[in-house]
Each structure stands twice: as structure tokens, then as C-alpha cells.
Design a protein around this motif. Structure first.
Motif, PDB file in Angstrom:
ATOM      1  N   THR A  58      21.705 -13.077   2.125  1.00  5.06           N
ATOM      2  CA  THR A  58      20.613 -14.018   1.862  1.00  5.06           C
ATOM      3  C   THR A  58      19.508 -13.358   1.043  1.00  5.06           C
ATOM      4  OG1 THR A  58      21.085 -15.123   3.968  1.00  5.06           O
ATOM      5  CG2 THR A  58      18.974 -15.600   2.929  1.00  5.06           C
ATOM      6  N   ALA A  59      19.169 -12.102   1.392  1.00  4.66           N
ATOM      7  CA  ALA A  59      18.142 -11.378   0.641  1.00  4.66           C
ATOM      8  C   ALA A  59      18.606 -11.109  -0.790  1.00  4.66           C
ATOM      9  CB  ALA A  59      17.802 -10.069   1.347  1.00  4.66           C
TER      10      ALA A  59
ATOM     11  N   THR B 260       9.024  -9.571  -7.125  1.00  3.62           N
ATOM     12  CA  THR B 260       9.703 -10.296  -6.054  1.00  3.62           C
ATOM     13  C   THR B 260      11.160  -9.851  -5.929  1.00  3.62           C
ATOM     14  OG1 THR B 260      10.028 -12.090  -7.659  1.00  3.62           O
ATOM     15  CG2 THR B 260       8.233 -12.323  -6.081  1.00  3.62           C
ATOM     16  N   ARG B 261      11.794  -9.513  -7.049  1.00  4.41           N
ATOM     17  CA  ARG B 261      13.161  -8.987  -6.977  1.00  4.41           C
ATOM     18  C   ARG B 261      13.188  -7.689  -6.170  1.00  4.41           C
ATOM     19  NH1 ARG B 261      13.571 -10.304 -12.496  1.00  4.41           N
ATOM     20  NH2 ARG B 261      13.281  -8.102 -13.040  1.00  4.41           N
ATOM     21  N   ALA B 262      12.233  -6.811  -6.427  1.00  2.62           N
ATOM     22  CA  ALA B 262      12.195  -5.531  -5.718  1.00  2.62           C
ATOM     23  C   ALA B 262      12.020  -5.735  -4.221  1.00  2.62           C
ATOM     24  CB  ALA B 262      11.063  -4.662  -6.270  1.00  2.62           C
ATOM     25  N   LEU B 263      11.181  -6.693  -3.850  1.00  2.66           N
ATOM     26  CA  LEU B 263      10.976  -6.978  -2.425  1.00  2.66           C
ATOM     27  C   LEU B 263      12.276  -7.390  -1.753  1.00  2.66           C
ATOM     28  CD1 LEU B 263       9.077  -7.523   0.030  1.00  2.66           C
ATOM     29  CD2 LEU B 263       8.906  -9.874  -0.819  1.00  2.66           C
ATOM     30  N   TRP B 264      13.007  -8.306  -2.393  1.00  7.00           N
ATOM     31  CA  TRP B 264      14.214  -8.820  -1.744  1.00  7.00           C
ATOM     32  C   TRP B 264      15.366  -7.819  -1.794  1.00  7.00           C
ATOM     33  CZ3 TRP B 264      13.339 -11.957   1.738  1.00  7.00           C
ATOM     34  CH2 TRP B 264      12.387 -12.974   1.608  1.00  7.00           C
TER      35      TRP B 264
ATOM     36  N   THR C 186      10.246   2.650  -3.702  1.00  2.23           N
ATOM     37  CA  THR C 186       9.773   3.077  -5.015  1.00  2.23           C
ATOM     38  C   THR C 186       9.809   1.926  -6.016  1.00  2.23           C
ATOM     39  OG1 THR C 186      10.553   5.337  -4.592  1.00  2.23           O
ATOM     40  CG2 THR C 186      10.132   4.725  -6.892  1.00  2.23           C
ATOM     41  N   ALA C 187      10.884   1.128  -5.968  1.00  2.00           N
ATOM     42  CA  ALA C 187      10.977  -0.031  -6.853  1.00  2.00           C
ATOM     43  C   ALA C 187       9.850  -1.019  -6.570  1.00  2.00           C
ATOM     44  CB  ALA C 187      12.335  -0.709  -6.690  1.00  2.00           C
ATOM     45  N   MET C 188       9.507  -1.194  -5.302  1.00  2.00           N
ATOM     46  CA  MET C 188       8.395  -2.084  -4.965  1.00  2.00           C
ATOM     47  C   MET C 188       7.079  -1.536  -5.499  1.00  2.00           C
ATOM     48  SD  MET C 188       9.294  -3.300  -1.058  1.00  2.00           S
ATOM     49  CE  MET C 188       7.722  -4.181  -0.946  1.00  2.00           C
TER      50      MET C 188
ATOM     51  N   VAL D 140       3.011  -9.351  -4.294  1.00  2.85           N
ATOM     52  CA  VAL D 140       3.787 -10.174  -3.359  1.00  2.85           C
ATOM     53  C   VAL D 140       3.319  -9.985  -1.922  1.00  2.85           C
ATOM     54  CG1 VAL D 140       6.091 -10.754  -2.540  1.00  2.85           C
ATOM     55  CG2 VAL D 140       5.772  -9.991  -4.901  1.00  2.85           C
ATOM     56  N   VAL D 141       3.342  -8.755  -1.436  1.00  2.00           N
ATOM     57  CA  VAL D 141       2.991  -8.499  -0.037  1.00  2.00           C
ATOM     58  C   VAL D 141       1.555  -8.933   0.241  1.00  2.00           C
ATOM     59  CG1 VAL D 141       2.731  -6.724   1.727  1.00  2.00           C
ATOM     60  CG2 VAL D 141       4.652  -6.618   0.123  1.00  2.00           C
TER      61      VAL D 141
END
Length: 224
Positions: free
Chosen positions: A61-62, A74-78, A136-138, A147-148
Motif C-alpha cells: 500500500t505504501a 511525498t514519494r520519499a515519505l511513502w 536520508t531521502a526524506m 509533508v511531515v
């Protein structure tokens, strides 16, 4: 019962319904575990298999949420969330030992141990490296501020579901006798492994629902 500030954003009555389902599941875990067959609490038993499926479903799902994003943050978060789910799934499967023949049997069923795996010493380092890559990506994509922090400002965090997760994991630890507390339970030792696995199952469901709630909130960003 639900996160009031975000009710209108993320599902309203549906959010409340699933919160109640998980809460009732936690409250009824002890009596339910007393009547379930003993093999439900075994390694590779029905509950552990359900947990593994739930964890992999959380990861998928993520990943699905990540590939649908247009912004790097947002991609990095998921993608980071997917890595966390995969690490949890690996732990639940004893890093692959669950697919091997059990080392033996005791009063709680088959004995599964990751100590027989030749790559077991490297597992903590691999997990740490994966999580470091995600964090690191985030950081590089400014996910923390874009995002956060935005989710925090909009009060979109599913605090109640996270609380259910914490309670479930604490009760699971108590059932597994990892703490100085003990379950108020006359069915020891036969029912405590089932209670431990049931608490974990409800905790993983709470985490999956929390992720879905955040996803539902973030979908509104694309429409505004």
C-alpha cells in the motif's frame, strides 16, 4: 474515539467504526484467546501468517502511494514507510527462518529461530542501512518540512490509532512475559501465546489503518 480535528477530512464515521473494531478486539483478546485452538498461537500459525500478510499489505500500500506521487518529498515519505513495513515483515518471518523446517517442538508448538541463518549477523546492519537510506531521502527532498510538518499543522496524524498500536504492543510484551507485569489470566500457559499473537494482530491492523488514514488525508491535497 476518533481524531476529531481530522474527522471531516479522513472518513468520519468510517474512521470511528474501525477505531471501535480495533478497541473491541483489544478488549476481548483475553477471553477470545481462551477458546481458540492452541495452534493459533504457534509459530507459523494462523495468527502469525495473518500478521505477515498484513505487514506485506502495508508495504504494498505504501509503495502504491509512492508511485502515485508527483512530488519527491511525498514519494520519499511513502518509500520510507514501505521500508519500515518490510523490516517488520522480515522480523515477523524470523528473517526467513519461518520458511525452514522447525528445529523442534515444545509446549507452545514448533520452534523457529533465526540463529540458524548464515546471514543473521548482517540483518541488523541491512535494516539500519535501509532505514538510513529512507530517512536520508526524506531529508534531501525536504519531506520533513513539506509533508511531515504540514500533516502536523493540519492535525492529520492518527493519534488514536497510534495509541491503540502502543497499547497492543505493550500487552503483547506482557503476554510474552517481556515485562515484570503478568496477564490477569487463569489459562496460563496454554492461552498466553494466543493472547500475545492476537494483541500483535490488532496492533498491526491499527498501524495499517493509521497509514490508510494519512493516505486519505493526503489525497485531498491533489484535489486542492
Amino acid at each position: 474515539m476518533t481524531d476529531a480535528p481530522s474527522r471531516a477530512r479522513v472518513g468520519g464515521s468510517g474512521t470511528t467504526f474501525w477505531n471501535i473494531v480495533v478497541l473491541l478486539g483489544l478488549l476481548t483478546t483475553l477471553p477470545v484467546s481462551a477458546v481458540l485452538p492452541a495452534n493459533w498461537g504457534w509459530e507459523n500459525g494462523p495468527l502469525e501468517n495473518a500478521q505477515a500478510l498484513m505487514l506485506f499489505a502495508g508495504a504494498v500500500t505504501a509503495m502504491w502511494a509512492a508511485v502515485r506521487q508527483t512530488e519527491a518529498s511525498t514519494r520519499a515519505l511513502w518509500w520510507t514507510a514501505a521500508l519500515v513495513w518490510l523490516v517488520m515483515a522480515g522480523r515477523e518471518l524470523a528473517w526467513g527462518a519461518a520458511f525452514l523446517a522447525p528445529r523442534g517442538f515444545d509446549d507452545h508448538g514448533p520452534i523457529v529461530s533465526s540463529s540458524v541463518l548464515w546471514y543473521r549477523p548482517a540483518v541488523p546492519w541491512i535494516c539500519a542501512a535501509l532505514l538510513l537510506i529512507g530517512l536520508t531521502a526524506m531529508w534531501r527532498s525536504s519531506a520533513w518540512s513539506r509533508v511531515v510538518a504540514r500533516l502536523h499543522r493540519e492535525r492529520a496524524w492518527p493519534w488514536f490509532r497510534w495509541l491503540l498500536l502502543v497499547v497492543a504492543m505493550l500487552m503483547s510484551a506482557v503476554a510474552e512475559e517481556h515485562t515484570k507485569q503478568h496477564l490477569p489470566f487463569p489459562y496460563v500457559p496454554a492461552s498466553t501465546p494466543i493472547a500475545e499473537e492476537l494483541f500483535e494482530t490488532w496492533g498491526y491492523l491499527a498501524l495499517w489503518l493509521a497509514q490508510w488514514q494519512v493516505m486519505a488525508h493526503m489525497r485531498r491535497w491533489r484535489t486542492h
